[in-house]
Design a protein around this motif. Structure first.
Motif, PDB file in Angstrom:
ATOM      1  N   CYS A   4       0.859  -1.188   0.000  1.00  0.00           N
ATOM      2  CA  CYS A   4       0.000   0.000   0.000  1.00  0.00           C
ATOM      3  C   CYS A   4       0.896   1.238   0.000  1.00  0.00           C
ATOM      4  O   CYS A   4       1.809   1.338   0.825  1.00  0.00           O
ATOM      5  CB  CYS A   4      -0.898   0.012   1.232  1.00  0.00           C
ATOM      6  SG  CYS A   4      -1.675   1.594   1.577  1.00  0.00           S
TER       7      CYS A   4
ATOM      8  N   GLN B  28       0.364   4.128   0.905  1.00  0.00           N
ATOM      9  CA  GLN B  28       0.154   5.045   2.019  1.00  0.00           C
ATOM     10  C   GLN B  28       0.754   4.510   3.324  1.00  0.00           C
ATOM     11  O   GLN B  28       1.646   5.108   3.901  1.00  0.00           O
ATOM     12  CB  GLN B  28      -1.343   5.320   2.185  1.00  0.00           C
ATOM     13  CG  GLN B  28      -1.701   6.312   3.255  1.00  0.00           C
ATOM     14  CD  GLN B  28      -1.390   7.752   2.853  1.00  0.00           C
ATOM     15  OE1 GLN B  28      -1.172   8.044   1.674  1.00  0.00           O
ATOM     16  NE2 GLN B  28      -1.344   8.637   3.829  1.00  0.00           N
ATOM     17  N   CYS B  29       0.262   3.323   3.771  1.00  0.00           N
ATOM     18  CA  CYS B  29       0.717   2.804   5.068  1.00  0.00           C
ATOM     19  C   CYS B  29       1.867   1.815   4.939  1.00  0.00           C
ATOM     20  O   CYS B  29       2.524   1.501   5.923  1.00  0.00           O
ATOM     21  CB  CYS B  29      -0.442   2.155   5.828  1.00  0.00           C
ATOM     22  SG  CYS B  29      -1.036   0.639   5.063  1.00  0.00           S
TER      23      CYS B  29
ATOM     24  N   CYS C 224      -4.565   0.592   0.397  1.00  0.00           N
ATOM     25  CA  CYS C 224      -5.468  -0.389   1.002  1.00  0.00           C
ATOM     26  C   CYS C 224      -6.796   0.280   1.361  1.00  0.00           C
ATOM     27  O   CYS C 224      -6.896   1.507   1.344  1.00  0.00           O
ATOM     28  CB  CYS C 224      -4.823  -1.023   2.241  1.00  0.00           C
ATOM     29  SG  CYS C 224      -4.657   0.113   3.634  1.00  0.00           S
TER      30      CYS C 224
ATOM     31  N   CYS D 160      -6.821   2.907   4.273  1.00  0.00           N
ATOM     32  CA  CYS D 160      -6.164   4.148   3.843  1.00  0.00           C
ATOM     33  C   CYS D 160      -7.049   4.910   2.863  1.00  0.00           C
ATOM     34  O   CYS D 160      -7.164   6.129   2.930  1.00  0.00           O
ATOM     35  CB  CYS D 160      -4.814   3.849   3.182  1.00  0.00           C
ATOM     36  SG  CYS D 160      -3.563   3.342   4.383  1.00  0.00           S
TER      37      CYS D 160
HETATM   38 ZN    ZN Z   1      -2.695   1.425   3.687  1.00  0.00          ZN
END
Ligand code: ZN
Ligand code: ZN
Length: 321
Positions: free
Chosen positions: A283, A285-286, A304, A307
């Motif tokens: 992912c 983002q995370c 994901c 997120c």
């Molecule tokens: Zn994420």
């Protein structure tokens, strides 16, 4: 003895009423009775099975406890409305009843015993933890669907189930059919409906069952009690009364004919895609590794689901040319 069984016994009055004032040693920190003295004998409590509202004055409590002698007792703590002068205790304890043990009940509750002699039900109740209406609905859906499917072709070729709720019924499906969340032959789209689709994997022959509206005649009081219980405002009589309603529903759901329970539609559809969980991606983002098919496109980068949901609540920075 499980709490449900104790509540049934109390509602059936399968109890020895004692109704005596007793001395209780109470643990203020744990907020539970440690022991009580009855007929000059001391009873240490080993487990608190439940705490309920009392019914004399506000603030009263009822404790359902198991004692060292393996018996279950109900203790009431009554508070004085106004404290009598010179009294150091704000209230007093009443030992209300003892629940009769199985041996003592041997010849009672024949009906219930018969109900549990049905091995499939017994296995299901053990798996799920108790018998409840949703569990029975799931069980009856399986019975009916398997009957329809087996008339059409060999069920041994394997089938999958799509369930449209997230209730106790899922345990019945998993227990009876072997289609589980783990082997991905049970797929759940939770839309809060008692709808179930059973699909033959090879031929795509499917039957769709949806629960018909069921009337039990006790809806008004049932929902009132349920609300009280959810708010922790119910007395033990109310909770055991509710248990009786549940048992009555279980019995009724078991006795109804298939056609009175479900609307059925025969159809054709592909088995739900059971992908092999091997392809993972990160992912953006995370940084968690996520099953590739579960990644969502957020303005060109793949993230994901959590997120994605977080990002749509944050306004994106303004862009200048
Ligand atoms: Zn994420
Ligand atoms: Zn349940």
């Amino acid at each position: 003895m499980k709490v449900e069984e104790v509540l049934r016994s109390i509602n059936n009055k399968d109890v020895e009423f004692i109704q005596r004032m007793v001395k209780v040693e109470y643990d203020n920190k744990l907020q539970c009775p440690l022991k009580f003295v009855y007929q000059k004998r001391e009873y240490k409590t080993t487990e608190v099975l439940g705490i309920f509202k009392g019914d004399l004055s506000p603030g009263d409590l009822a404790f359902l406890v198991k004692a060292e002698d393996e018996n279950v007792y109900l203790l009431y703590l009554h508070f004085f409305d106004s404290q009598p002068p010179g009294f150091i205790y704000p209230g007093y304890w009443i030992l209300n009843l003892r629940v009769l043990r199985d041996e003592e009940l041997m010849f009672l509750n024949r009906e219930e015993r018969k109900m549990l002699v049905n091995m499939q039900l017994k296995r299901m109740a053990d798996f799920h933890g108790h018998l409840c209406p949703d569990l029975i609905i799931g069980c009856r859906a399986c019975e009916m669907a398997l009957e329809i499917l087996s008339k059409k072709e060999e069920v041994t070729g394997g089938f999958s189930v799509i369930a449209e709720n997230n209730s106790s019924a899922l345990d019945a499906i998993q227990c009876i059919t072997g289609c589980t969340l783990g082997n991905r032959r049970l797929v759940v789209y939770d839309s809060g409906k008692h709808k179930y689709t059973f699909i033959m994997n090879r031929s795509g022959f499917a039957v769709n069952l949806s629960l018909k509206e069921q009337r039990f005649g006790d809806e008004k009081i049932y929902f009132q009690l349920e609300e009280k219980i959810l708010k922790d405002e119910a007395t033990i009589d109310e909770v055991s009364h509710f248990r009786k309603f549940l048992d009555d529903r279980v019995k009724k759901l078991l006795s109804l004919k298939h056609d009175d329970l479900f609307e059925t539609v025969k159809t054709r559809r592909k088995s739900p895609r059971t992908e092999t969980p091997t392809v993972f991606s990160r992912c953006s983002q995370c940084g968690d590794m996520v099953l590739k098919s579960k990644l969502l496109n957020r303005k060109g980068s793949f993230v994901c689901k959590p997120c994605f949901e977080m990002l749509i609540h944050i306004p994106s920075p303004a862009t200048y040319n």
